[in-house]
Motif scaffolding. Structure first.
Motif, PDB file in Angstrom:
ATOM      1  N   ARG A  63       0.830  -1.216   0.000  1.00  0.00           N
ATOM      2  CA  ARG A  63       0.000   0.000   0.000  1.00  0.00           C
ATOM      3  C   ARG A  63       0.858   1.258   0.000  1.00  0.00           C
ATOM      4  NH1 ARG A  63      -1.632   4.094  -0.711  1.00  0.00           N
ATOM      5  NH2 ARG A  63      -3.611   5.047  -0.159  1.00  0.00           N
ATOM      6  N   ASN A  64       2.021   1.187   0.615  1.00  0.00           N
ATOM      7  CA  ASN A  64       2.928   2.338   0.587  1.00  0.00           C
ATOM      8  C   ASN A  64       3.449   2.620  -0.818  1.00  0.00           C
ATOM      9  OD1 ASN A  64       2.723   3.136   3.220  1.00  0.00           O
ATOM     10  ND2 ASN A  64       4.589   2.119   3.898  1.00  0.00           N
ATOM     11  N   LYS A  67      -1.567   2.750  -4.882  1.00  0.00           N
ATOM     12  CA  LYS A  67      -2.912   3.141  -4.458  1.00  0.00           C
ATOM     13  C   LYS A  67      -3.873   2.587  -5.504  1.00  0.00           C
ATOM     14  CE  LYS A  67      -6.033   6.925  -3.526  1.00  0.00           C
ATOM     15  NZ  LYS A  67      -6.293   8.344  -3.713  1.00  0.00           N
ATOM     16  N   LEU A  72      -9.860   5.299  -1.565  1.00  0.00           N
ATOM     17  CA  LEU A  72      -9.824   6.544  -0.809  1.00  0.00           C
ATOM     18  C   LEU A  72      -8.470   6.693  -0.141  1.00  0.00           C
ATOM     19  CD1 LEU A  72     -13.359   6.339   0.846  1.00  0.00           C
ATOM     20  CD2 LEU A  72     -12.703   7.551  -1.230  1.00  0.00           C
ATOM     21  N   GLY A  73      -8.181   7.873   0.342  1.00  0.00           N
ATOM     22  CA  GLY A  73      -6.924   8.111   1.038  1.00  0.00           C
ATOM     23  C   GLY A  73      -5.867   8.661   0.101  1.00  0.00           C
ATOM     24  N   PRO A  74      -4.774   9.091   0.691  1.00  0.00           N
ATOM     25  CA  PRO A  74      -3.717   9.725  -0.105  1.00  0.00           C
ATOM     26  C   PRO A  74      -2.911   8.708  -0.898  1.00  0.00           C
ATOM     27  CG  PRO A  74      -3.032   9.566   2.181  1.00  0.00           C
ATOM     28  CD  PRO A  74      -4.467   9.088   2.130  1.00  0.00           C
ATOM     29  N   ALA A  75      -2.259   9.177  -1.937  1.00  0.00           N
ATOM     30  CA  ALA A  75      -1.293   8.359  -2.670  1.00  0.00           C
ATOM     31  C   ALA A  75       0.010   8.371  -1.879  1.00  0.00           C
ATOM     32  CB  ALA A  75      -1.080   8.928  -4.065  1.00  0.00           C
ATOM     33  N   GLY A  76       0.872   7.414  -2.152  1.00  0.00           N
ATOM     34  CA  GLY A  76       2.168   7.378  -1.490  1.00  0.00           C
ATOM     35  C   GLY A  76       2.117   6.683  -0.142  1.00  0.00           C
ATOM     36  N   ARG A  77       3.137   6.915   0.639  1.00  0.00           N
ATOM     37  CA  ARG A  77       3.320   6.244   1.925  1.00  0.00           C
ATOM     38  C   ARG A  77       2.207   6.611   2.908  1.00  0.00           C
ATOM     39  NH1 ARG A  77       7.546   3.591   3.766  1.00  0.00           N
ATOM     40  NH2 ARG A  77       8.759   4.269   1.981  1.00  0.00           N
ATOM     41  N   VAL A  78       1.488   5.619   3.395  1.00  0.00           N
ATOM     42  CA  VAL A  78       0.450   5.835   4.402  1.00  0.00           C
ATOM     43  C   VAL A  78       0.776   5.109   5.711  1.00  0.00           C
ATOM     44  CG1 VAL A  78      -1.411   6.317   2.770  1.00  0.00           C
ATOM     45  CG2 VAL A  78      -0.979   3.961   3.478  1.00  0.00           C
TER      46      VAL A  78
END
Length: 146
Positions: A63-64, A67, A72-78
């Motif tokens: 997931r990091n 996407k 939903l949620g930001p792209a990139g490292r979460v």
């Protein structure tokens, strides 16, 4: 203590505002009874219930880097990298690590998969992992109550 305080705060927010708290226990922890009451068992639904600990780490790394389309949620490292790489802990006492009480997940998860998905007997599991004494000890640890 930290995990229980976090669970208490999240449940208070849920009770006041309505959103459901998601639990964080995974299949490895649940299979051996290593989940924290009012900690990672605290919530209304367990989204990780069908994933072993090593699968949770792999999913977090994936997931990091990706996407899914429409997610939903930001792209990139979460997921912070230190959450993925630090030794797992129930956070119930200072400097506690899961491996203080459990075999390493690299040993435990394959044993649990044999027991849970494969419905193998204790003897079958020990025979499969006999190549190393450490793995056999892990199998014996997991199978003690069976």
């Amino acid at each position: 203590m930290q995990s229980r305080i976090r669970g208490l705060i999240l449940m208070a927010i849920s009770n006041k505002f309505g959103p459901m708290v998601l639990t964080t226990g995974n299949k490895s922890e649940m299979s051996v009874g290593y989940a924290t009451l009012y900690g990672d068992m605290c919530g209304g639904y367990n989204v990780l219930k069908d994933l072993y600990k090593l699968q949770v780490f792999a999913l977090s790394r994936w997931r990091n880097q990706a996407k899914p389309k429409g997610a939903l949620g930001p792209a990139g490292r979460v997921m912070p990298e230190n959450v993925i790489t630090r030794p797992p802990t129930a956070e119930l006492r200072e400097n506690q690590k899961d491996e203080d009480s459990l075999p390493p997940y690299t040993i435990l998860d394959p044993i649990l998969e044999c027991l849970v998905e494969g419905e193998m007997s204790f003897e079958e599991v020990v025979a499969r992992f006999r190549s190393g004494d450490r793995e056999a000890c892990g199998a014996a640890f997991v199978c003690r109550g069976i």
